[in-house]
Design a protein around this motif. Structure first.
Motif, PDB file in Angstrom:
ATOM      1  N   LEU A   1     -31.750 -30.190 -13.390  1.00  0.00           N
ATOM      2  CA  LEU A   1     -32.611 -29.011 -13.502  1.00  0.00           C
ATOM      3  C   LEU A   1     -34.000 -29.404 -14.002  1.00  0.00           C
ATOM      4  O   LEU A   1     -35.020 -28.879 -13.520  1.00  0.00           O
ATOM      5  CB  LEU A   1     -31.974 -27.981 -14.437  1.00  0.00           C
ATOM      6  N   LYS A   2     -34.063 -30.349 -14.925  1.00  0.00           N
ATOM      7  CA  LYS A   2     -35.358 -30.811 -15.427  1.00  0.00           C
ATOM      8  C   LYS A   2     -36.203 -31.408 -14.301  1.00  0.00           C
ATOM      9  O   LYS A   2     -37.426 -31.228 -14.272  1.00  0.00           O
ATOM     10  CB  LYS A   2     -35.161 -31.841 -16.537  1.00  0.00           C
ATOM     11  N   GLU A   3     -35.563 -32.107 -13.376  1.00  0.00           N
ATOM     12  CA  GLU A   3     -36.295 -32.648 -12.219  1.00  0.00           C
ATOM     13  C   GLU A   3     -36.997 -31.527 -11.455  1.00  0.00           C
ATOM     14  O   GLU A   3     -38.170 -31.632 -11.083  1.00  0.00           O
ATOM     15  CB  GLU A   3     -35.330 -33.363 -11.256  1.00  0.00           C
ATOM     16  N   TRP A   4     -36.247 -30.460 -11.191  1.00  0.00           N
ATOM     17  CA  TRP A   4     -36.790 -29.331 -10.429  1.00  0.00           C
ATOM     18  C   TRP A   4     -37.899 -28.636 -11.210  1.00  0.00           C
ATOM     19  O   TRP A   4     -38.945 -28.280 -10.658  1.00  0.00           O
ATOM     20  CB  TRP A   4     -35.655 -28.359 -10.112  1.00  0.00           C
ATOM     21  N   LEU A   5     -37.675 -28.464 -12.518  1.00  0.00           N
ATOM     22  CA  LEU A   5     -38.651 -27.785 -13.355  1.00  0.00           C
ATOM     23  C   LEU A   5     -39.940 -28.592 -13.514  1.00  0.00           C
ATOM     24  O   LEU A   5     -40.987 -28.027 -13.842  1.00  0.00           O
ATOM     25  CB  LEU A   5     -38.052 -27.492 -14.739  1.00  0.00           C
ATOM     26  N   SER A   6     -39.869 -29.893 -13.290  1.00  0.00           N
ATOM     27  CA  SER A   6     -41.060 -30.722 -13.440  1.00  0.00           C
ATOM     28  C   SER A   6     -42.008 -30.602 -12.246  1.00  0.00           C
ATOM     29  O   SER A   6     -43.143 -31.089 -12.288  1.00  0.00           O
ATOM     30  CB  SER A   6     -40.658 -32.191 -13.624  1.00  0.00           C
ATOM     31  N   ILE A   7     -41.564 -29.924 -11.179  1.00  0.00           N
ATOM     32  CA  ILE A   7     -42.410 -29.730  -9.993  1.00  0.00           C
ATOM     33  C   ILE A   7     -43.213 -28.436 -10.181  1.00  0.00           C
ATOM     34  O   ILE A   7     -42.632 -27.354 -10.279  1.00  0.00           O
ATOM     35  CB  ILE A   7     -41.564 -29.644  -8.715  1.00  0.00           C
TER      36      ILE A   7
ATOM     37  N   PHE B   1     -37.230 -25.589 -22.556  1.00  0.00           N
ATOM     38  CA  PHE B   1     -38.590 -25.083 -22.395  1.00  0.00           C
ATOM     39  C   PHE B   1     -39.255 -25.686 -21.167  1.00  0.00           C
ATOM     40  O   PHE B   1     -39.319 -26.909 -21.024  1.00  0.00           O
ATOM     41  CB  PHE B   1     -39.435 -25.421 -23.633  1.00  0.00           C
ATOM     42  N   ALA B   2     -39.764 -24.843 -20.287  1.00  0.00           N
ATOM     43  CA  ALA B   2     -40.537 -25.264 -19.113  1.00  0.00           C
ATOM     44  C   ALA B   2     -40.899 -24.016 -18.323  1.00  0.00           C
ATOM     45  O   ALA B   2     -40.197 -22.998 -18.396  1.00  0.00           O
ATOM     46  CB  ALA B   2     -39.742 -26.217 -18.221  1.00  0.00           C
ATOM     47  N   ARG B   3     -41.981 -24.089 -17.558  1.00  0.00           N
ATOM     48  CA  ARG B   3     -42.287 -22.981 -16.657  1.00  0.00           C
ATOM     49  C   ARG B   3     -41.226 -22.947 -15.561  1.00  0.00           C
ATOM     50  O   ARG B   3     -40.928 -23.958 -14.939  1.00  0.00           O
ATOM     51  CB  ARG B   3     -43.683 -23.168 -16.042  1.00  0.00           C
ATOM     52  N   GLY B   4     -40.621 -21.761 -15.375  1.00  0.00           N
ATOM     53  CA  GLY B   4     -39.552 -21.590 -14.388  1.00  0.00           C
ATOM     54  C   GLY B   4     -38.163 -21.753 -14.965  1.00  0.00           C
ATOM     55  O   GLY B   4     -37.171 -21.570 -14.256  1.00  0.00           O
ATOM     56  N   ALA B   5     -38.064 -22.062 -16.276  1.00  0.00           N
ATOM     57  CA  ALA B   5     -36.742 -22.316 -16.864  1.00  0.00           C
ATOM     58  C   ALA B   5     -35.815 -21.114 -16.740  1.00  0.00           C
ATOM     59  O   ALA B   5     -34.633 -21.258 -16.410  1.00  0.00           O
ATOM     60  CB  ALA B   5     -36.898 -22.719 -18.339  1.00  0.00           C
ATOM     61  N   THR B   6     -36.361 -19.915 -16.988  1.00  0.00           N
ATOM     62  CA  THR B   6     -35.536 -18.711 -16.849  1.00  0.00           C
ATOM     63  C   THR B   6     -35.930 -17.883 -15.634  1.00  0.00           C
ATOM     64  O   THR B   6     -35.127 -17.128 -15.097  1.00  0.00           O
ATOM     65  CB  THR B   6     -35.608 -17.850 -18.133  1.00  0.00           C
ATOM     66  N   ASP B   7     -37.178 -18.049 -15.151  1.00  0.00           N
ATOM     67  CA  ASP B   7     -37.703 -17.249 -14.040  1.00  0.00           C
ATOM     68  C   ASP B   7     -38.271 -18.171 -12.965  1.00  0.00           C
ATOM     69  O   ASP B   7     -39.448 -18.471 -12.962  1.00  0.00           O
ATOM     70  CB  ASP B   7     -38.791 -16.324 -14.590  1.00  0.00           C
TER      71      ASP B   7
END
Length: 451
Positions: free
Chosen positions: A18-24, A112-118
Protein backbone atom coordinates in the motif's frame (compact mmCIF):
# COMPACT_ATOMS: atom_id res chain seq x y z
CA UNK A 1 -5.97 -21.09 8.77
CA UNK A 2 -8.38 -18.38 9.93
CA UNK A 3 -8.60 -15.19 7.93
CA UNK A 4 -7.42 -13.24 10.96
CA UNK A 5 -4.24 -15.30 11.05
CA UNK A 6 -3.87 -15.00 7.28
CA UNK A 7 -3.94 -11.21 7.42
CA UNK A 8 -1.77 -11.00 10.55
CA UNK A 9 0.93 -13.06 8.83
CA UNK A 10 0.91 -10.75 5.82
CA UNK A 11 0.30 -7.40 7.50
CA UNK A 12 3.76 -5.94 6.96
CA UNK A 13 3.80 -7.14 3.35
CA UNK A 14 0.37 -5.62 2.69
CA UNK A 15 1.30 -2.30 4.28
CA UNK A 16 4.50 -2.12 2.24
CA UNK A 17 2.48 -2.72 -0.94
CA UNK A 18 0.00 0.00 0.00
CA UNK A 19 2.88 2.37 0.75
CA UNK A 20 4.15 1.83 -2.81
CA UNK A 21 0.80 2.94 -4.21
CA UNK A 22 0.53 5.87 -1.81
CA UNK A 23 3.97 7.11 -2.84
CA UNK A 24 2.66 7.82 -6.37
CA UNK A 25 1.35 11.44 -6.47
CA UNK A 26 -1.76 10.71 -8.54
CA UNK A 27 -3.28 14.20 -8.25
CA UNK A 28 -5.97 14.32 -10.93
CA UNK A 29 -6.59 18.06 -10.68
CA UNK A 30 -3.04 19.08 -11.65
CA UNK A 31 -2.12 18.44 -15.28
CA UNK A 32 1.61 18.00 -14.60
CA UNK A 33 0.73 14.89 -12.55
CA UNK A 34 -0.92 13.08 -15.48
CA UNK A 35 2.09 10.71 -15.80
CA UNK A 36 1.77 9.94 -12.08
CA UNK A 37 -1.95 9.24 -12.43
CA UNK A 38 -1.16 6.83 -15.27
CA UNK A 39 1.54 5.20 -13.14
CA UNK A 40 -0.94 4.72 -10.29
CA UNK A 41 -3.41 3.10 -12.71
CA UNK A 42 -0.72 0.71 -13.94
CA UNK A 43 0.24 -0.15 -10.35
CA UNK A 44 -3.41 -0.93 -9.62
CA UNK A 45 -3.80 -3.10 -12.73
CA UNK A 46 -0.65 -5.08 -11.88
CA UNK A 47 -1.84 -5.58 -8.29
CA UNK A 48 -5.27 -6.78 -9.41
CA UNK A 49 -3.61 -9.35 -11.69
CA UNK A 50 -1.37 -10.62 -8.88
CA UNK A 51 -4.43 -10.92 -6.64
CA UNK A 52 -6.00 -13.36 -9.11
CA UNK A 53 -8.41 -11.05 -10.94
CA UNK A 54 -8.97 -11.59 -14.65
CA UNK A 55 -9.71 -9.46 -17.71
CA UNK A 56 -7.70 -6.62 -16.19
CA UNK A 57 -7.68 -3.55 -18.43
CA UNK A 58 -6.68 0.10 -18.31
CA UNK A 59 -9.34 2.01 -20.21
CA UNK A 60 -8.35 5.40 -21.54
CA UNK A 61 -10.79 8.32 -21.37
CA UNK A 62 -10.59 11.98 -22.37
CA UNK A 63 -9.10 12.47 -18.91
CA UNK A 64 -7.56 9.82 -16.68
CA UNK A 65 -7.90 6.02 -17.09
CA UNK A 66 -10.50 3.69 -15.59
CA UNK A 67 -9.16 0.34 -14.39
CA UNK A 68 -11.40 -2.71 -14.79
CA UNK A 69 -11.01 -6.31 -13.58
CA UNK A 70 -13.28 -9.23 -12.80
CA UNK A 71 -13.54 -12.82 -11.54
CA UNK A 72 -16.76 -14.41 -12.81
CA UNK A 73 -16.72 -18.10 -11.84
CA UNK A 74 -19.70 -18.35 -9.46
CA UNK A 75 -22.73 -19.18 -11.63
CA UNK A 76 -26.03 -18.46 -9.95
CA UNK A 77 -24.38 -16.33 -7.26
CA UNK A 78 -24.64 -12.53 -6.92
CA UNK A 79 -22.34 -10.24 -8.87
CA UNK A 80 -20.71 -7.44 -6.91
CA UNK A 81 -19.14 -4.38 -8.54
CA UNK A 82 -16.47 -2.73 -6.39
CA UNK A 83 -16.17 0.99 -7.18
CA UNK A 84 -13.44 3.31 -5.91
CA UNK A 85 -10.87 5.83 -7.07
CA UNK A 86 -7.10 5.99 -7.18
CA UNK A 87 -6.72 9.73 -7.72
CA UNK A 88 -6.01 12.01 -4.76
CA UNK A 89 -6.44 15.62 -3.71
CA UNK A 90 -3.70 18.26 -4.02
CA UNK A 91 -1.50 18.52 -0.92
CA UNK A 92 -1.34 22.26 -0.23
CA UNK A 93 -0.45 23.75 2.19
CA UNK A 94 2.65 21.55 2.15
CA UNK A 95 4.23 23.19 5.22
CA UNK A 96 1.46 21.81 7.47
CA UNK A 97 2.36 18.17 6.75
CA UNK A 98 4.34 16.56 9.56
CA UNK A 99 5.89 14.12 7.06
CA UNK A 100 5.91 14.48 3.23
CA UNK A 101 2.49 13.54 1.76
CA UNK A 102 3.90 11.00 -0.67
CA UNK A 103 6.37 9.39 1.75
CA UNK A 104 4.00 7.13 3.70
CA UNK A 105 4.76 6.94 7.42
CA UNK A 106 3.27 4.79 10.18
CA UNK A 107 3.08 6.38 13.61
CA UNK A 108 0.68 6.05 16.55
CA UNK A 109 -1.10 3.16 14.82
CA UNK A 110 -1.93 5.31 11.79
CA UNK A 111 -0.67 5.35 8.21
CA UNK A 112 -0.02 8.94 7.10
CA UNK A 113 -0.03 9.84 3.39
CA UNK A 114 -2.20 11.59 0.84
CA UNK A 115 -4.78 9.01 -0.29
CA UNK A 116 -4.34 6.82 2.80
CA UNK A 117 -8.05 6.92 3.63
CA UNK A 118 -9.43 8.68 0.51
CA UNK A 119 -9.46 6.35 -1.29
CA UNK A 120 -6.42 4.19 -2.04
CA UNK A 121 -6.29 2.63 1.41
CA UNK A 122 -9.95 1.62 1.32
CA UNK A 123 -9.81 0.30 -2.26
CA UNK A 124 -6.74 -1.72 -1.31
CA UNK A 125 -8.80 -3.56 1.35
CA UNK A 126 -11.10 -4.97 -1.32
CA UNK A 127 -8.22 -6.20 -3.47
CA UNK A 128 -6.58 -7.99 -0.54
CA UNK A 129 -9.87 -9.43 0.71
CA UNK A 130 -10.52 -11.01 -2.70
CA UNK A 131 -6.91 -12.21 -2.90
CA UNK A 132 -7.25 -13.83 0.54
CA UNK A 133 -10.43 -15.72 -0.33
CA UNK A 134 -8.90 -17.00 -3.57
CA UNK A 135 -5.75 -18.09 -1.71
CA UNK A 136 -7.64 -19.84 1.07
CA UNK A 137 -10.65 -21.28 -0.77
CA UNK A 138 -9.47 -21.35 -4.44
CA UNK A 139 -12.77 -19.77 -5.49
CA UNK A 140 -14.93 -16.78 -4.69
CA UNK A 141 -18.40 -17.05 -3.11
CA UNK A 142 -19.66 -14.38 -5.54
CA UNK A 143 -18.84 -12.97 -8.95
CA UNK A 144 -16.83 -9.80 -8.58
CA UNK A 145 -15.94 -6.84 -10.77
CA UNK A 146 -13.71 -3.84 -10.07
CA UNK A 147 -14.23 -0.40 -11.63
CA UNK A 148 -11.68 2.02 -10.20
CA UNK A 149 -11.44 5.52 -11.69
CA UNK A 150 -8.83 8.26 -11.66
CA UNK A 151 -11.10 11.32 -11.67
CA UNK A 152 -13.33 11.19 -8.59
CA UNK A 153 -11.58 14.18 -7.05
CA UNK A 154 -12.46 16.24 -10.14
CA UNK A 155 -16.14 15.17 -10.17
CA UNK A 156 -15.85 12.05 -12.38
CA UNK A 157 -16.41 13.76 -15.76
CA UNK A 158 -15.71 10.64 -17.86
CA UNK A 159 -17.02 7.74 -15.78
CA UNK A 160 -20.72 8.35 -16.65
CA UNK A 161 -19.79 8.07 -20.35
CA UNK A 162 -17.91 4.81 -19.70
CA UNK A 163 -20.87 3.53 -17.67
CA UNK A 164 -23.36 4.21 -20.44
CA UNK A 165 -21.11 2.53 -23.01
CA UNK A 166 -20.41 -0.58 -20.89
CA UNK A 167 -23.62 -1.23 -18.96
CA UNK A 168 -23.59 -4.95 -19.75
CA UNK A 169 -19.95 -5.31 -18.79
CA UNK A 170 -20.51 -3.53 -15.46
CA UNK A 171 -23.91 -5.08 -14.67
CA UNK A 172 -24.13 -6.15 -11.02
CA UNK A 173 -26.52 -7.05 -8.23
CA UNK A 174 -24.90 -4.48 -5.94
CA UNK A 175 -22.26 -1.75 -6.09
CA UNK A 176 -19.86 -1.99 -3.15
CA UNK A 177 -18.07 1.23 -2.18
CA UNK A 178 -15.65 2.06 0.62
CA UNK A 179 -15.20 5.83 0.53
CA UNK A 180 -17.04 6.85 3.72
CA UNK A 181 -16.35 6.54 7.43
CA UNK A 182 -17.42 5.04 10.71
CA UNK A 183 -19.38 7.29 13.07
CA UNK A 184 -16.43 7.15 15.47
CA UNK A 185 -13.87 4.61 16.63
CA UNK A 186 -15.58 1.23 17.07
CA UNK A 187 -18.98 2.44 15.77
CA UNK A 188 -19.43 1.32 12.14
CA UNK A 189 -21.94 2.96 9.84
CA UNK A 190 -23.57 2.32 6.49
CA UNK A 191 -24.66 5.45 4.66
CA UNK A 192 -28.15 5.26 3.17
CA UNK A 193 -28.01 8.76 1.74
CA UNK A 194 -25.58 11.21 0.19
CA UNK A 195 -26.78 14.70 -0.50
CA UNK A 196 -26.90 16.10 -4.00
CA UNK A 197 -25.51 19.48 -4.95
CA UNK A 198 -26.10 22.58 -6.97
CA UNK A 199 -24.07 25.75 -7.05
CA UNK A 200 -24.33 29.26 -8.39
CA UNK A 201 -22.65 32.63 -8.46
CA UNK A 202 -24.33 35.99 -8.64
CA UNK A 203 -23.24 39.54 -9.32
CA UNK A 204 -25.02 42.73 -8.34
CA UNK A 205 -24.29 45.89 -10.33
CA UNK A 206 -25.42 49.42 -9.54
CA UNK A 207 -23.62 52.47 -11.01
CA UNK A 208 -21.13 52.23 -13.86
CA UNK A 209 -18.26 53.20 -11.54
CA UNK A 210 -17.34 53.23 -7.86
CA UNK A 211 -18.43 56.52 -6.29
CA UNK A 212 -17.20 58.84 -3.53
CA UNK A 213 -19.29 58.22 -0.42
CA UNK A 214 -19.15 61.89 0.54
CA UNK A 215 -20.41 63.14 -2.78
CA UNK A 216 -22.92 60.37 -3.50
CA UNK A 217 -23.62 58.58 -0.17
CA UNK A 218 -27.30 58.43 0.71
CA UNK A 219 -28.31 59.30 -2.84
CA UNK A 220 -27.37 56.28 -4.97
CA UNK A 221 -27.71 52.50 -4.53
CA UNK A 222 -24.78 50.67 -2.94
CA UNK A 223 -24.01 47.24 -4.48
CA UNK A 224 -22.86 45.79 -1.15
CA UNK A 225 -25.99 46.96 0.65
CA UNK A 226 -28.07 45.47 -2.16
CA UNK A 227 -26.38 42.08 -2.13
CA UNK A 228 -26.57 41.78 1.66
CA UNK A 229 -30.29 42.56 1.56
CA UNK A 230 -30.83 40.08 -1.28
CA UNK A 231 -28.88 37.26 0.37
CA UNK A 232 -30.67 37.82 3.66
CA UNK A 233 -33.97 37.10 1.91
CA UNK A 234 -32.88 33.51 1.22
CA UNK A 235 -33.55 32.34 4.81
CA UNK A 236 -36.05 33.11 7.53
CA UNK A 237 -34.85 34.08 11.01
CA UNK A 238 -34.90 30.46 12.21
CA UNK A 239 -32.73 29.11 9.41
CA UNK A 240 -35.27 27.63 7.00
CA UNK A 241 -34.64 28.32 3.32
CA UNK A 242 -37.19 30.94 2.25
CA UNK A 243 -37.10 30.18 -1.49
CA UNK A 244 -40.63 29.31 -2.64
CA UNK A 245 -40.93 25.59 -3.43
CA UNK A 246 -37.47 24.70 -2.08
CA UNK A 247 -38.88 21.94 0.17
CA UNK A 248 -41.67 20.76 -2.16
CA UNK A 249 -40.03 17.43 -3.05
CA UNK A 250 -38.40 16.75 0.33
CA UNK A 251 -39.84 13.65 1.97
CA UNK A 252 -40.23 13.74 5.77
CA UNK A 253 -37.81 11.69 7.82
CA UNK A 254 -39.32 8.30 8.66
CA UNK A 255 -39.66 7.25 12.32
CA UNK A 256 -37.11 4.49 11.57
CA UNK A 257 -34.57 7.02 10.30
CA UNK A 258 -35.18 9.30 13.29
CA UNK A 259 -34.43 6.29 15.49
CA UNK A 260 -31.19 5.53 13.64
CA UNK A 261 -30.03 9.12 14.14
CA UNK A 262 -30.88 8.91 17.85
CA UNK A 263 -28.74 5.77 18.18
CA UNK A 264 -25.70 7.82 17.23
CA UNK A 265 -26.01 9.61 20.60
CA UNK A 266 -24.35 12.65 19.11
CA UNK A 267 -23.09 15.13 21.71
CA UNK A 268 -24.13 18.59 20.52
CA UNK A 269 -22.69 20.29 23.61
CA UNK A 270 -19.26 18.82 22.92
CA UNK A 271 -19.49 19.98 19.31
CA UNK A 272 -20.20 23.55 20.46
CA UNK A 273 -17.19 23.44 22.77
CA UNK A 274 -14.92 21.94 20.11
CA UNK A 275 -15.90 24.65 17.62
CA UNK A 276 -15.92 27.52 20.10
CA UNK A 277 -19.60 28.24 19.44
CA UNK A 278 -22.14 29.68 21.85
CA UNK A 279 -24.97 27.88 20.02
CA UNK A 280 -25.76 25.74 17.02
CA UNK A 281 -28.11 26.98 14.31
CA UNK A 282 -30.40 25.54 11.71
CA UNK A 283 -33.79 24.37 10.61
CA UNK A 284 -36.13 23.99 13.62
CA UNK A 285 -37.41 20.55 14.54
CA UNK A 286 -34.25 18.62 13.67
CA UNK A 287 -31.13 17.61 15.54
CA UNK A 288 -27.67 18.59 14.33
CA UNK A 289 -27.00 15.19 12.70
CA UNK A 290 -30.38 15.29 10.96
CA UNK A 291 -29.79 18.83 9.68
CA UNK A 292 -26.36 18.03 8.23
CA UNK A 293 -27.20 14.55 6.94
CA UNK A 294 -30.83 14.39 5.90
CA UNK A 295 -32.09 17.92 5.26
CA UNK A 296 -31.38 20.25 2.34
CA UNK A 297 -29.37 23.43 2.80
CA UNK A 298 -28.49 26.69 1.10
CA UNK A 299 -25.16 28.18 2.16
CA UNK A 300 -23.32 31.37 1.20
CA UNK A 301 -19.72 30.29 0.56
CA UNK A 302 -18.21 33.58 -0.55
CA UNK A 303 -19.14 37.26 -0.49
CA UNK A 304 -16.95 40.02 -1.83
CA UNK A 305 -16.96 43.52 -3.25
CA UNK A 306 -15.80 47.04 -2.52
CA UNK A 307 -12.56 48.04 -0.83
CA UNK A 308 -10.77 45.28 1.08
CA UNK A 309 -7.26 46.67 1.51
CA UNK A 310 -5.57 48.05 4.60
CA UNK A 311 -6.97 51.26 6.01
CA UNK A 312 -10.03 53.15 4.87
CA UNK A 313 -11.39 54.08 1.45
CA UNK A 314 -14.65 55.99 1.41
CA UNK A 315 -16.20 54.37 -1.63
CA UNK A 316 -19.65 53.22 -2.71
CA UNK A 317 -19.00 49.99 -4.63
CA UNK A 318 -20.54 49.57 -8.07
CA UNK A 319 -20.59 45.76 -7.90
CA UNK A 320 -20.66 42.87 -5.44
CA UNK A 321 -20.43 39.09 -5.81
CA UNK A 322 -21.54 35.96 -3.95
CA UNK A 323 -21.00 32.22 -4.28
CA UNK A 324 -23.70 29.81 -3.08
CA UNK A 325 -24.06 26.04 -2.83
CA UNK A 326 -27.06 23.92 -1.91
CA UNK A 327 -26.89 20.40 -0.53
CA UNK A 328 -29.93 18.49 -1.75
CA UNK A 329 -31.73 15.37 -0.56
CA UNK A 330 -33.62 12.58 -2.30
CA UNK A 331 -36.22 13.64 -4.90
CA UNK A 332 -34.87 17.18 -5.22
CA UNK A 333 -33.85 18.06 -8.77
CA UNK A 334 -30.80 20.35 -8.87
CA UNK A 335 -31.96 21.95 -12.14
CA UNK A 336 -35.36 22.72 -10.58
CA UNK A 337 -33.78 24.13 -7.41
CA UNK A 338 -31.52 26.47 -9.39
CA UNK A 339 -34.52 27.76 -11.33
CA UNK A 340 -36.42 28.42 -8.09
CA UNK A 341 -33.46 30.25 -6.55
CA UNK A 342 -33.06 32.37 -9.70
CA UNK A 343 -36.76 33.30 -9.61
CA UNK A 344 -36.50 34.23 -5.92
CA UNK A 345 -33.42 36.38 -6.45
CA UNK A 346 -34.90 38.21 -9.45
CA UNK A 347 -38.10 38.88 -7.51
CA UNK A 348 -36.19 40.34 -4.56
CA UNK A 349 -33.50 42.46 -6.23
CA UNK A 350 -33.37 45.81 -4.36
CA UNK A 351 -34.24 49.01 -6.19
CA UNK A 352 -31.46 50.32 -8.39
CA UNK A 353 -29.57 47.00 -8.58
CA UNK A 354 -29.12 44.66 -11.54
CA UNK A 355 -28.66 40.91 -10.99
CA UNK A 356 -26.56 38.53 -13.10
CA UNK A 357 -27.04 34.83 -12.27
CA UNK A 358 -24.50 32.12 -13.11
CA UNK A 359 -25.63 28.50 -12.52
CA UNK A 360 -22.87 25.99 -11.73
CA UNK A 361 -22.60 22.34 -10.63
CA UNK A 362 -25.61 20.02 -10.58
CA UNK A 363 -25.69 16.59 -8.92
CA UNK A 364 -28.55 14.40 -7.72
CA UNK A 365 -28.74 12.96 -4.21
CA UNK A 366 -28.34 9.25 -3.51
CA UNK A 367 -30.87 7.52 -1.27
CA UNK A 368 -31.56 3.88 -0.41
CA UNK A 369 -33.92 2.02 1.92
CA UNK A 370 -31.89 0.53 4.79
CA UNK A 371 -34.10 -2.58 4.78
CA UNK A 372 -32.53 -3.59 1.45
CA UNK A 373 -31.09 -7.12 2.04
CA UNK A 374 -27.62 -6.26 0.70
CA UNK A 375 -27.38 -3.50 3.31
CA UNK A 376 -28.67 -5.69 6.11
CA UNK A 377 -26.01 -8.30 5.35
CA UNK A 378 -23.37 -5.56 5.41
CA UNK A 379 -24.55 -4.48 8.87
CA UNK A 380 -24.30 -8.12 10.01
CA UNK A 381 -20.75 -8.39 8.66
CA UNK A 382 -19.68 -5.33 10.65
CA UNK A 383 -21.23 -6.82 13.78
CA UNK A 384 -19.27 -10.06 13.44
CA UNK A 385 -15.95 -8.19 13.21
CA UNK A 386 -16.50 -5.03 15.27
CA UNK A 387 -18.81 -6.57 17.86
CA UNK A 388 -21.46 -3.93 17.22
CA UNK A 389 -23.91 -3.73 14.35
CA UNK A 390 -23.51 -0.88 11.90
CA UNK A 391 -25.93 2.01 12.21
CA UNK A 392 -27.68 3.35 9.12
CA UNK A 393 -26.80 7.00 8.57
CA UNK A 394 -27.18 9.74 6.00
CA UNK A 395 -24.06 11.69 5.12
CA UNK A 396 -24.07 15.41 4.45
CA UNK A 397 -21.43 15.27 1.75
CA UNK A 398 -21.86 14.51 -1.93
CA UNK A 399 -20.36 11.72 -4.04
CA UNK A 400 -22.38 12.31 -7.24
CA UNK A 401 -21.12 9.20 -9.02
CA UNK A 402 -22.81 6.96 -6.41
CA UNK A 403 -26.27 8.05 -7.57
CA UNK A 404 -25.18 7.62 -11.19
CA UNK A 405 -23.83 4.10 -10.62
CA UNK A 406 -26.93 2.97 -8.74
CA UNK A 407 -29.34 4.48 -11.29
CA UNK A 408 -27.58 3.38 -14.49
CA UNK A 409 -26.85 -0.15 -13.27
CA UNK A 410 -30.19 -0.45 -11.44
CA UNK A 411 -28.32 -1.88 -8.44
CA UNK A 412 -28.24 -0.93 -4.74
CA UNK A 413 -25.10 0.91 -3.63
CA UNK A 414 -23.65 -0.50 -0.41
CA UNK A 415 -21.52 2.16 1.28
CA UNK A 416 -19.24 0.24 3.65
CA UNK A 417 -16.67 2.79 4.82
CA UNK A 418 -13.68 2.12 7.08
CA UNK A 419 -12.34 5.63 7.57
CA UNK A 420 -12.86 7.88 10.57
CA UNK A 421 -14.25 11.44 10.47
CA UNK A 422 -11.01 12.93 11.85
CA UNK A 423 -8.57 11.39 9.34
CA UNK A 424 -7.93 14.69 7.54
CA UNK A 425 -9.08 13.62 4.09
CA UNK A 426 -8.51 16.58 1.72
CA UNK A 427 -6.33 18.21 4.41
CA UNK A 428 -2.69 18.04 5.55
CA UNK A 429 -1.69 14.91 7.49
CA UNK A 430 -4.31 12.63 5.97
CA UNK A 431 -4.11 9.19 7.57
CA UNK A 432 -5.80 5.81 7.94
CA UNK A 433 -6.21 4.15 11.35
CA UNK A 434 -4.67 0.71 11.08
CA UNK A 435 -7.25 -0.77 13.44
CA UNK A 436 -9.78 -0.20 10.66
CA UNK A 437 -7.30 -1.42 8.05
CA UNK A 438 -7.18 -4.74 9.94
CA UNK A 439 -10.89 -4.95 10.71
CA UNK A 440 -11.83 -3.70 7.24
CA UNK A 441 -10.13 -6.68 5.59
CA UNK A 442 -12.00 -9.11 7.83
CA UNK A 443 -15.33 -7.30 7.38
CA UNK A 444 -15.14 -7.38 3.59
CA UNK A 445 -14.25 -11.08 3.62
CA UNK A 446 -17.18 -11.73 5.96
CA UNK A 447 -19.52 -9.73 3.78
CA UNK A 448 -18.59 -11.40 0.49
CA UNK A 449 -18.85 -14.86 2.05
CA UNK A 450 -22.27 -14.02 3.56
CA UNK A 451 -23.71 -13.20 0.13
Amino acid sequence: MSYQTYFENRREQHLNELKEWLSIPSISAISQHKPDVNRAAQWLADTLKRAGLENVSINETKGHPIVYADHLHAPGKPTILVYGHYDVQPVDPLNLWQTPPFEPDVRDGKLFARGATDDKGQVFLHIKAVEAILAEEKELPVNIKFCIEGEEEVSSPNLPIYLEQHQDKLAADAVLISDTSLIEKGKPAISTGLRGLCSLELTINTANTDLHSGSFGGGVPNALHAIVTLLNSLHDVEGRVAVEGFYDDVAPLSPEMHAEFEKQQFNEEKLKQDLGLTSLFGEPGYTFVERVGARPTLEINGLYGGFQGEGSKTVIPKEAHAKITCRLVANQNPHDILEKIERHLKANVPTGAVLTFYPGEKAFAFNIDPSQPMLQKAADAYEKVYGTRALFTKDGGSIPIVETLSRVLKAPAVLMGFGLPDENLHAPNEHFNLENFDKGLLTIVEYLRSL
